[in-house]
Every structure is written in structure tokens, then in C-alpha cells.
Enzyme design. Structure first.
Site, PDB file in Angstrom:
ATOM      1  N   ASP A  38      -1.872  -3.327  -0.779  1.00 40.06           N
ATOM      2  CA  ASP A  38      -3.240  -3.585  -0.167  1.00 40.06           C
ATOM      3  C   ASP A  38      -3.796  -4.883  -0.401  1.00 40.06           C
ATOM      4  O   ASP A  38      -5.047  -5.015  -0.271  1.00 40.06           O
ATOM      5  CB  ASP A  38      -4.143  -2.613  -0.832  1.00 40.06           C
ATOM      6  CG  ASP A  38      -3.607  -0.936  -0.893  1.00 40.06           C
ATOM      7  OD1 ASP A  38      -2.995  -0.782   0.482  1.00 40.06           O
ATOM      8  OD2 ASP A  38      -3.498  -0.347  -1.757  1.00 40.06           O
ATOM      9  N   LYS A  41      -1.867  -8.034   3.426  1.00 34.67           N
ATOM     10  CA  LYS A  41      -0.572  -9.028   4.032  1.00 34.67           C
ATOM     11  C   LYS A  41      -0.581  -8.662   5.628  1.00 34.67           C
ATOM     12  O   LYS A  41       0.018  -9.638   6.398  1.00 34.67           O
ATOM     13  CB  LYS A  41       0.592  -8.217   3.493  1.00 34.67           C
ATOM     14  CG  LYS A  41       0.982  -8.168   1.918  1.00 34.67           C
ATOM     15  CD  LYS A  41       2.138  -7.810   1.411  1.00 34.67           C
ATOM     16  CE  LYS A  41       2.042  -6.314   1.690  1.00 34.67           C
ATOM     17  NZ  LYS A  41       1.075  -5.408   0.851  1.00 34.67           N
ATOM     18  N   GLY A  65       0.179   0.857   5.242  1.00 33.30           N
ATOM     19  CA  GLY A  65      -0.825   0.407   6.341  1.00 33.30           C
ATOM     20  C   GLY A  65      -1.133  -1.045   6.293  1.00 33.30           C
ATOM     21  O   GLY A  65      -1.671  -1.509   5.352  1.00 33.30           O
ATOM     22  N   HIS A  66      -0.942  -1.649   7.355  1.00 34.56           N
ATOM     23  CA  HIS A  66      -1.448  -3.223   7.709  1.00 34.56           C
ATOM     24  C   HIS A  66      -2.593  -3.172   8.571  1.00 34.56           C
ATOM     25  O   HIS A  66      -2.200  -2.515   9.608  1.00 34.56           O
ATOM     26  CB  HIS A  66      -0.224  -4.026   8.136  1.00 34.56           C
ATOM     27  CG  HIS A  66       0.744  -4.269   6.787  1.00 34.56           C
ATOM     28  ND1 HIS A  66       1.902  -4.781   7.177  1.00 34.56           N
ATOM     29  CD2 HIS A  66       0.724  -4.116   5.677  1.00 34.56           C
ATOM     30  CE1 HIS A  66       2.619  -4.840   5.990  1.00 34.56           C
ATOM     31  NE2 HIS A  66       1.824  -4.442   5.256  1.00 34.56           N
ATOM     32  N   GLN A 249       3.844  -2.463   0.700  1.00 35.43           N
ATOM     33  CA  GLN A 249       3.287  -2.393  -0.912  1.00 35.43           C
ATOM     34  C   GLN A 249       3.284  -3.643  -1.534  1.00 35.43           C
ATOM     35  O   GLN A 249       2.996  -4.826  -1.086  1.00 35.43           O
ATOM     36  CB  GLN A 249       4.153  -1.273  -1.535  1.00 35.43           C
ATOM     37  CG  GLN A 249       3.947   0.143  -1.209  1.00 35.43           C
ATOM     38  CD  GLN A 249       5.009   0.632   0.036  1.00 35.43           C
ATOM     39  OE1 GLN A 249       6.062   0.093   0.277  1.00 35.43           O
ATOM     40  NE2 GLN A 249       4.522   1.365   0.934  1.00 35.43           N
TER      41      GLN A 249
END
Length: 468
Positions: A38, A41, A65-66, A249
Site C-alpha cells: 500500500d 506503487k 490493489g493499485h 504487496q
């Protein structure tokens, strides 16, 4: 000393068409999370992908999730690499990823509806392992079983899919496309998993016929984007194209090097870029670590600098610290430099990207964790056992805040002096250069140092807007 791309021996073709080796500048970079994920990235990969021909995802599943914001429009990517949002940039899902076909097709459909070009730009490894409904059933039942240590997983079947992979009983994308093999695998797996789930968790059985029909349909839709992505990536490297390897991650969630057992089930560190895509270790050029200006964590597990007061609420509110996939509120705390030094060592980080700097704008004073004490003794080592963190007394160094807005500032020199000193302190303590700073969620709310921009120009193989 400024880090520069190294000359590497890479596989290429001789003039007669036979395989050979040549020394050339390797135009590759790994972007890795330096905390518990988180770190932002997604935005960083999106910004840097302008300079690269390919973005390759190497680990994790649709639990990662990005979030990318372009001209005020939000994209939440779970499986598809961020490069898909850049015209002329190809995206690759590597063999180290576990793929939920239904989730993948839903995400691709949403991107198409948003006007994103998918065809010819997105490729999936034929060696990636597949998540099936019984993986979710097993994980959900296991996580909620009495007496089990709760890891805080997303219950999307990621862990059990990796378990089956390592147990040599998994289904790969290549197998998904073989319908006879798919039917046999689902029938055998359901027989076994239904029995285990019922015996251990009293779960309702899954219907193998229904499952086969659903995944046979998904197989036909996925087939056009499936290929040998290791061959694709190695050809690109041999041809001098630039590749960014996108991590999921963060370092402290890595299965080997993280805060075990409160970790993910894959290799989230830079080493995972090699095993998760099929490129050689000698093909990796630069490693870029992404860290927030503070620290967050989702789910259970150790967190030495965690806050439990109104400051945590302030950081959460200003940083919008809620999971992009799950919506869960993130735990918040101060920057942990022993942890960051550890991440720099494990990953071989040359450059740091500091995100969400503007979240700290209102603070008059900013403590930073600079060391650990265990049993009254100072230590430089990060504990191997989760219980070791419970004995840590974190030592802090307090830095002055800047109490003025940094949001949207685009030049390093225009940052307040106290902000530049904060970044300088991080550099000095970690030994990695701060090459990039994010001062907001949009693409243009980003600062690149001159040295980092110069390295990007060396890596780039297409027209870019990297500052001179």
C-alpha cells in the site's frame, strides 16, 4: 555515488540466427514495496511506465490493489499491470502471479469500458497458476476456524492457490486451455477439497459440473492473451527494450523475509521478479523501493511504530488509508527506519521513492523510528519471529514539521526546508538515494531529482518527458 544501469551479459541472437550473448546496458528496473504494501506503487509504476516499453507483474493475485488517478479519473487495478494505462506500453502478467480468471475478465471488461486499449497490449503467462472457487472456500473457512491465528487475508483464495502450486497439484493457465484436462482436474480437486472442507469446517460442497462450465467459458475468453511471457520478456531484453517489473504487496509481507506468519504467500521482494517472470538475475538493472513518508499496515501482525491515538486518525483521514481492494481501514504509524534499512538490504534498493509526503503537512513535529531496543539492548536486526516484535521498544528521533502545504509541488527546490531535511534524514539513515517524491495522487504531482531523471533517460528506449 549515483546509481547507474550496469552492463550485463544478456542472451541475444548472433548474425547467423544462433543464440549468443552480448554485453549491453540492461534497461530494466524492479519497483518494490519497502514496507507492508500500500505504499503507492501503482501511481509510481504509472508515472515511470512512460519511460518503459513493458510493465511486468511478477507476484501476488487480485488481493493487491493499485490505484492510479489520471486527470481526476480513478483506476483500481488488481491483476492488470499499470502499464496498460500508457499508450504504447505492453503489460505482462508473469508466471509468479496466481490468476483468478473470473476476476481477471471482469477487470479487463471494466478497462475496455473505460476506453483502455487491451488487445495487443496485455499478455498472460501460460505458466501462471489459476485460482478456483475451492481455493476461496478453503481460505475463508480456515481464516474463520476456531483457534486459528487470524492473518487478516482477503479470503480470495490466494494462499491456497500457492499451496497447491507448491504441492504440485495446481492448475496452470496452459492447463485451463485444455478442456479435457480442466474437467478432470476440477472433478478430482472438488472431490478432495469438498471432503477436506466438510471434515474440517463443515462447509457446503462445490458443484464440479457448474464449476467446469464457468471456467471452460472463461478459458475461451482468456486464450487470445495467453503466451510464453518468459520468452516474450527475454526477447525484449535481447532487443534492448526497457522493462519495469511491478511488485505487489511489500517487503515485509514477503513469504520468506516478511513478518511471518503475517505475510502473503508469494515472493514480494525484488528476487521475486526473477522467479516470477523467467528472466535471469543478470538481467535486473536497478531496484527502486517505494515507501510512504509514514507507515501503514492492513490486517494482523507486528507494527513497531503503530499509533493508537488521534494522530493515527489524522494520518488515515488525510492519506485516505483504506484498502483499494477491500476498503479496510489501514493501521497507521510513524516511519520505521530499521525496517526500511532491512528492506533496502533484502532488495538491493538503489533509489527510494517517497509517497504521500503531503499527508504530513499539518504536523508541527514528526517522530521517526530510528532504532529498536529488545530487553534493554539496542539491536540493528529485524526479529525473525513475530513474537519478537512484541518485546520491541522503538527509539524515536523527532524532526520539525513544515506546517505548510506541499501538495502538487513539482520541484525539489520548492519544497519547504524542513521537508527537504526530512527527506535528507531518510537518505542518510537508509543509504539509498531519494530519487522521487509524490506530493499528491495525480501523475503530475511528482518530483524527480536530477540524478534520478538522468538514470531514467539512460533506461528509456522511447520518447519520454523525463526532465532534463
Amino acid at each position: 555515488m549515483c546509481a547507474t544501469p550496469e552492463l550485463k551479459q544478456v542472451l541475444c541472437a548472433n548474425s547467423d540466427g544462433s543464440p549468443g550473448f552480448a554485453l549491453r546496458q540492461t534497461k530494466t528496473a524492479v519497483i518494490v514495496g519497502a514496507q507492508w504494501g500500500d505504499e503507492g506503487k501503482g501511481k509510481i509504476v504509472d508515472v515511470l511506465s512512460e519511460n518503459f516499453s513493458i510493465v511486468a507483474r511478477y507476484a501476488g493475485g487480485h488481493n493487491a490493489g493499485h490505484t492510479v488517478i489520471i486527470d481526476g479519473k480513478k483506476f483500481i487495478l488488481q491483476l492488470v499491470p499499470c502499464g496498460v494505462l500508457r499508450e504504447g506500453c505492453q503489460s505482462v502478467i508473469g508466471n509468479g502471479v496466481v490468476l483468478d480468471p473470473i476476476a481477471f475478465l471482469k477487470e479487463v471488461s471494466g478497462l475496455r469500458d473505460a476506453g483502455v486499449k487491451i488487445d495487443g497490449n496485455l499478455f498472460v503467462s501460460n505458466r501462471a497458476h489459476v485460482i478456483l472457487p475451492y481455493h476461496r472456500m478453503i481460505e475463508l473457512a480456515s481464516e474463520n476456524a476456531p483457534g486459528r491465528v487470524k492473518i487478516g487475508t482477503t479470503s480470495r483464495g490466494i494462499g491456497p492457490a500457492y499451496e497447491d502450486k507448491m504441492g504440485r497439484r495446481g492448475l496452470r493457465v496452459a492447463d485451463l486451455l485444455d478442456l479435457a484436462l480442466l474437467r478432470t482436474h476440477i472433478e478430482n480437486a472438488c472431490r478432495e477439497k469438498n471432503m477436506i472442507a466438510h471434515a474440517l469446517f463443515n462447509s457446503e460442497p462445490l458443484d464440479p459440473d457448474k464449476m467446469y462450465q464457468e471456467y471452460a467459458e472463461a478459458s475461451a475468453k482468456i486464450a487470445p492473451v495467453v503466451c510464453d511471457t518468459a520468452a516474450l520478456l527475454n526477447r525484449a531484453i535481447a532487443n534492448g527494450q526497457s522493462i519495469v517489473f511491478e511488485g505487489a504487496q511489500g517487503t515485509m509481507l514477503d513469504i520468506d523475509h516478511g513478518t511471518y506468519p503475517f505475510v502473503t504467500s508469494s515472493s514480494a521482494t525484488s528476487g521475486g521478479a526473477v522467479t516470477g517472470t523467467g528472466v535471469a538475475p543478470t538481467a535486473i538493472g536497478t531496484v527502486i523501493g517505494v515507501t510512504k513518508a509514514y507507515c501503514t499496515r492492513v490486517g494482523g501482525g507486528p507494527f513497531p511504530t503503530e499509533l493508537h491515538d488521534s494522530t493515527a486518525d489524522l494520518l488515515r483521514a488525510r492519506g485516505n488509508e483504506y484498502g483499494a481492494v477491500t476498503g479496510r481501514p489501514r493501521r497507521c504509524g510513524w516511519l520505521d527506519l530499521p525496517l526500511l534499512r532491512y528492506a533496502a538490504m533484502i532488495n538491493g534498493i538503489s533509489w527510494l521513492v517517497v509517497t504521500k509526503l503531503d499527508v504530513l503537512d499539518e504536523l508541527s513535529e514528526i517522530p521517526v523510528g530510528v532504532g529498536y531496543k529488545i530487553g534493554g539492548k539496542t539491536t540493528e536486526e529485524v526479529p525473525a519471529h513475530a513474537s519478537g516484535y512484541e518485546k520491541i521498544d522503538c527509539m524515536y528521533h523527532k524532526l520539525p514539521g513544515w506546517q505548510t502545504s506541499t501538495q502538487g509541488i513539482g520541484q525539489f527546490e520548492k519544497l519547504p526546508r524542513a521537508t527537504r531535511e526530512y527527506l535528507g534524514f531518510i537518505e542518510k539513515q537508509t543509504g539509498a538515494r531519494v530519487g522521487m517524491v509524490s506530493t499528491g495522487p495525480e501523475r503530475d504531482q511528482t518530483i524527480l531529482t536530477q540524478e534520478f531523471a538522468a538514470e531514467l533517460r539512460l533506461l528509456a528506449d522511447k520518447k519520454t518527458s523525463v526532465p532534463a
